[in-house]
Design a protein around this motif. Structure first.
Motif, PDB file in Angstrom:
ATOM      1  N   ILE A 170       0.870  -1.172   0.000  1.00  0.00           N
ATOM      2  CA  ILE A 170       0.000   0.000   0.000  1.00  0.00           C
ATOM      3  C   ILE A 170       0.911   1.228   0.000  1.00  0.00           C
ATOM      4  O   ILE A 170       1.777   1.353   0.859  1.00  0.00           O
ATOM      5  CB  ILE A 170      -0.902   0.026   1.255  1.00  0.00           C
ATOM      6  CG1 ILE A 170      -1.641  -1.292   1.433  1.00  0.00           C
ATOM      7  CG2 ILE A 170      -1.839   1.217   1.232  1.00  0.00           C
ATOM      8  CD1 ILE A 170      -2.712  -1.581   0.459  1.00  0.00           C
TER       9      ILE A 170
ATOM     10  N   TRP B  78      -2.989   6.007   1.577  1.00  0.00           N
ATOM     11  CA  TRP B  78      -4.346   5.726   2.045  1.00  0.00           C
ATOM     12  C   TRP B  78      -4.940   7.010   2.595  1.00  0.00           C
ATOM     13  O   TRP B  78      -4.239   7.929   2.994  1.00  0.00           O
ATOM     14  CB  TRP B  78      -4.344   4.642   3.125  1.00  0.00           C
ATOM     15  CG  TRP B  78      -3.617   5.045   4.366  1.00  0.00           C
ATOM     16  CD1 TRP B  78      -2.287   4.884   4.617  1.00  0.00           C
ATOM     17  CD2 TRP B  78      -4.180   5.693   5.506  1.00  0.00           C
ATOM     18  NE1 TRP B  78      -1.980   5.388   5.850  1.00  0.00           N
ATOM     19  CE2 TRP B  78      -3.131   5.898   6.430  1.00  0.00           C
ATOM     20  CE3 TRP B  78      -5.461   6.123   5.850  1.00  0.00           C
ATOM     21  CZ2 TRP B  78      -3.311   6.498   7.657  1.00  0.00           C
ATOM     22  CZ3 TRP B  78      -5.635   6.720   7.080  1.00  0.00           C
ATOM     23  CH2 TRP B  78      -4.580   6.901   7.973  1.00  0.00           C
TER      24      TRP B  78
ATOM     25  N   PHE C 220      -7.357   3.368  -0.686  1.00  0.00           N
ATOM     26  CA  PHE C 220      -5.924   3.110  -0.686  1.00  0.00           C
ATOM     27  C   PHE C 220      -5.447   2.730  -2.079  1.00  0.00           C
ATOM     28  O   PHE C 220      -6.208   2.254  -2.911  1.00  0.00           O
ATOM     29  CB  PHE C 220      -5.548   2.035   0.339  1.00  0.00           C
ATOM     30  CG  PHE C 220      -6.295   0.740   0.209  1.00  0.00           C
ATOM     31  CD1 PHE C 220      -5.775  -0.309  -0.522  1.00  0.00           C
ATOM     32  CD2 PHE C 220      -7.512   0.564   0.837  1.00  0.00           C
ATOM     33  CE1 PHE C 220      -6.452  -1.500  -0.635  1.00  0.00           C
ATOM     34  CE2 PHE C 220      -8.201  -0.623   0.735  1.00  0.00           C
ATOM     35  CZ  PHE C 220      -7.662  -1.663  -0.002  1.00  0.00           C
TER      36      PHE C 220
END
Length: 177
Positions: free
Chosen positions: A90, A93, A157
């Motif tokens: 990721i 976010w 995200f």
């Protein structure tokens, strides 16, 4: 054999040959269809594994939340679960209120965003792992209030390699998820 018997035998032979040709065309079409299915099935499985999380994010990811408003004795958190068999990185976010009208988003309001520049790496979710986002602290509580009518709180995200964000509904949870 007389002429009539010869004509009948010739007609029967022509009918048998026509039926055999039709059967040959039928079975070659069936064989072509089975070959196409055998070739396309692994391709479809590969596409599903590559892009299935984009089509059904609530099946690939899960979330839980703990919101404490007002007093701020505890942190407000959102936990993201990776239900896939592959690790995901990721890179960014944020938490947003989204309002939907028919099939499109009509309003988007960012509630919480991290103070991290885009260049810094995010974090990696291990297969079947989880990550907890702290969205409020004792000194700066997350005041989420009541959800406005027609709006829902989403965790948005970005995964490395995807151009568009994935939106995962956090609150209110519907019965379909």
């Amino acid at each position: 054999m007389n002429a009539d018997e010869l004509a009948v035998a010739t007609l029967r032979l022509a009918e048998r040959q026509a039926l055999a040709a039709e059967a040959q065309v039928f079975w070659s079409a069936v064989g072509s269809i089975l070959t196409a299915v055998a070739v396309l099935f692994p391709v479809m499985i590969g596409l599903w594994q590559a892009f299935g999380h984009r089509l059904f994010p609530h099946r690939a990811f899960g979330s839980t939340y703990t919101f404490v408003g007002g007093g701020g004795e505890l942190d407000s958190t959102i936990t993201l679960f990776n239900r896939l068999n592959v690790p995901l990185t990721i890179i960014w976010w944020d938490i947003v209120w989204l309002e939907f009208k028919w099939w499109k988003i009509t309003h988007e309001a960012i509630v919480v965003a991290p103070d991290v520049p885009w260049e810094e790496p995010g974090f990696t979710l291990s297969p079947h792992g989880s990550h907890t986002f702290t969205v409020g602290t004792e000194h700066d509580p997350f005041e989420w209030g009541r959800e406005p009518t027609g709006r829902a709180l989403y965790l948005r995200f970005y995964i490395v390699g995807d151009r568009r964000p994935i939106r995962l509904k956090v609150y209110p949870k519907s019965l379909q998820e």
